[in-house]
Design an enzyme around this catalytic site. Structure first.
Site, PDB file in Angstrom:
ATOM      1  N   PHE A 146       0.864  -1.185   0.000  1.00  0.00           N
ATOM      2  CA  PHE A 146       0.000   0.000   0.000  1.00  0.00           C
ATOM      3  C   PHE A 146       0.893   1.226   0.000  1.00  0.00           C
ATOM      4  O   PHE A 146       1.653   1.456   0.940  1.00  0.00           O
ATOM      5  CB  PHE A 146      -0.950   0.062   1.207  1.00  0.00           C
ATOM      6  CG  PHE A 146      -1.842   1.280   1.123  1.00  0.00           C
ATOM      7  CD1 PHE A 146      -3.025   1.252   0.399  1.00  0.00           C
ATOM      8  CD2 PHE A 146      -1.464   2.475   1.706  1.00  0.00           C
ATOM      9  CE1 PHE A 146      -3.818   2.388   0.262  1.00  0.00           C
ATOM     10  CE2 PHE A 146      -2.253   3.630   1.572  1.00  0.00           C
ATOM     11  CZ  PHE A 146      -3.436   3.575   0.856  1.00  0.00           C
ATOM     12  N   ASP A 233       9.316   3.087   2.096  1.00  0.00           N
ATOM     13  CA  ASP A 233       8.094   3.851   2.352  1.00  0.00           C
ATOM     14  C   ASP A 233       7.775   3.704   3.841  1.00  0.00           C
ATOM     15  O   ASP A 233       7.213   2.709   4.277  1.00  0.00           O
ATOM     16  CB  ASP A 233       6.942   3.343   1.483  1.00  0.00           C
ATOM     17  CG  ASP A 233       5.651   4.133   1.749  1.00  0.00           C
ATOM     18  OD1 ASP A 233       5.599   4.914   2.727  1.00  0.00           O
ATOM     19  OD2 ASP A 233       4.689   3.950   0.976  1.00  0.00           O
ATOM     20  N   LYS A 274       2.353  11.162   7.205  1.00  0.00           N
ATOM     21  CA  LYS A 274       1.558  10.919   8.411  1.00  0.00           C
ATOM     22  C   LYS A 274       2.109  11.620   9.668  1.00  0.00           C
ATOM     23  O   LYS A 274       1.936  12.817   9.796  1.00  0.00           O
ATOM     24  CB  LYS A 274       1.367   9.416   8.610  1.00  0.00           C
ATOM     25  CG  LYS A 274       0.510   8.824   7.469  1.00  0.00           C
ATOM     26  CD  LYS A 274      -0.074   7.468   7.754  1.00  0.00           C
ATOM     27  CE  LYS A 274      -1.128   7.105   6.716  1.00  0.00           C
ATOM     28  NZ  LYS A 274      -0.771   6.033   5.812  1.00  0.00           N
TER      29      LYS A 274
END
Ligand SMILES: *Cc1c(COP(=O)(O)O)cnc(C)c1O
Length: 425
Positions: A146, A233, A274
């Site tokens: 993802f 990531d 985030k």
């Protein structure tokens, strides 16, 4: 209806359902206030937040130091665009590159944009430094990844819901099994066109899938052997979530003196988002050393809001909180307790198959199939019992509370979770 009128939960949900595009399926709870590890709904009921906006709120809701940085900067200068310099961006770039141990940072806004940025940097490096023939570069990715929702990123997703009817897709990606070094070796062997390997150090959305010990460092070594960039990531795993500043932490000493766990690898390109902003503002970044980042020249890439002074001030404050409040250490400590308690429960549970994770990024897997609604029903019951979490699949629930949680609060949460699970046995 005046904007400030207090809506009931039912009214607020009805508005979203009628006037909002239906691109999410939220748990039915309407939040109006947050503080630390707690949130409150429109009727004043208090909950533990056990999702943290998918690990964006590592520093807790409305952390006063981060909110102060936001409001102070908002009253002074909000946006310049990169047409001009501003007095906060350089400070932030210096702070963050030193914090994470890289030469340069490219500031952008969302996680998906940061992934796109990393892919562009990698391709340009491939043509200009590695010498791959034009338009031939390939980037290796993992199954069940993802990385966000843009057209290029869904091109290498294997989630049918994310992809269906969104084609045509972007070329140039090779998909291999996650946590499989042989598959990586095969993909690298005799393929001079491979430019990069994009990987989540722990697959978050896939259900908090932690790879085997040594996978990341062996994968990095294979990438080095083939002159391929290792792109981590860490949008979800980064910024202390997994008990270290980075899940792929290769530079612990310079990052966080309280960081625990063995250093594993240092990525060539690091992607953050985030919790880089403590959940108060969209801030993301790509970090790399000069040999790589210097391929980016004026006009190659950008964003009107990327690197704005509010984002810069907020990100500095967010990272200072992580460092000063020793959040990596707390996540590591509480994570051990959490998995210990759940593993004890699992010994005589028919409902739960396993718990897995690192630090305070964990998931339970149910003895049920992917399409069941048990996980959803458990989350509804957890809500009734005062704790908010969300399934990642029909048979998995992710548990990711803010890292500012105390041990007493964590034990309280464990009691709520075990009591709720017992109702489903
Ligand atoms: C959430 C996430 C993204 C996308 O971030 P957005 O801000 O939602 O675009 C990318 N990669 C990973 C690993 C994520 O968890």
């Amino acid at each position: 209806m005046a904007v400030l009128d207090q809506l009931t939960s039912q009214e607020a949900m009805a508005l979203e359902n009628k006037y909002g595009a239906q691109n999410y399926h939220p748990l039915p709870v309407v939040l109006t206030k947050g503080e630390g590890v707690f949130v409150w709904d429109a009727e004043g009921k208090k909950y533990y937040d056990f999702l943290s906006a998918y690990s964006s709120l590592n520093q807790g809701h409305c952390h006063p130091k981060i909110v102060d940085a936001l409001t102070t900067q908002a009253q002074r200068l909000t946006l310049t665009s990169r047409a001009f310099y501003n007095d906060k961006l350089g400070k932030y770039e210096k702070f963050a590159t030193e914090f994470f141990g890289f030469d340069k940072l490219l500031p952008i806004n969302s996680g998906a944009e940061a992934v796109e940025t990393a892919l562009k940097v990698c391709r340009k490096w491939a043509y200009e430094v590695k010498g791959i023939d034009i338009n031939k570069a390939q980037i290796i990715v993992c199954e069940n990844n993802f990385h966000g929702r843009t057209t290029t990123i869904i091109s290498f997703s294997n989630d049918p819901v994310a992809r269906k009817n969104f084609g045509p897709f972007t070329d140039g990606f090779l998909k291999i099994e996650y946590d499989n070094l042989e598959a990586l070796e095969d993909a690298l062997e005799n393929n001079p066109n491979v430019a990069g390997f994009l990987v989540e150090p722990i697959q978050g959305e896939a259900g908090v899938y932690v790879p085997s010990d040594g996978y990341l460092s062996a994968a990095k070594a294979l990438c080095e052997k083939h002159n391929v960039l290792f792109i981590a990531d860490e949008v979800q795993t980064g910024v202390a979530r997994t008990g270290r500043l980075l899940a792929s932490c290769g530079n612990c000493s310079c990052i966080d003196k309280n960081c625990s766990g063995t250093p594993e690898v240092k990525p060539d390109i690091l992607i953050l988002g985030k919790a880089l902003s403590g959940g108060v503002y969209p801030v993301s970044a790509v970090l790399a050393n000069n040999e790589i980042m210097n391929v980016i020249r004026p006009g190659n890439h950008g964003s009107t809001f990327g690197g704005n002074p509010i984002a810069a001030a907020v990100a500095i404050a967010s990272l200072e909180v992580v460092r000063d409040e020793k959040l990596a250490h707390n996540a590591d400590y509480l994570g051990e307790i959490f998995r210990g308690e759940l593993n004890n429960y699992i010994l005589d549970s028919k409902l739960i198959k396993l718990v897995r994770g690192k630090g305070l990024l964990n998931a339970i897997v149910l003895n049920d199939d992917e399409n069941s609604d048990t996980a959803w029903n458990i989350c509804l019951k957890l809500r009734d019992n005062g704790l908010l979490a969300k399934p990642t699949h029909g048979n998995m629930i992710r548990f990711a509370p803010p890292l500012v949680m105390t041990e007493a609060q964590l034990r309280d949460c464990v009691a709520i979770i075990l009591k709720t699970l017992a109702e489903f046995e």
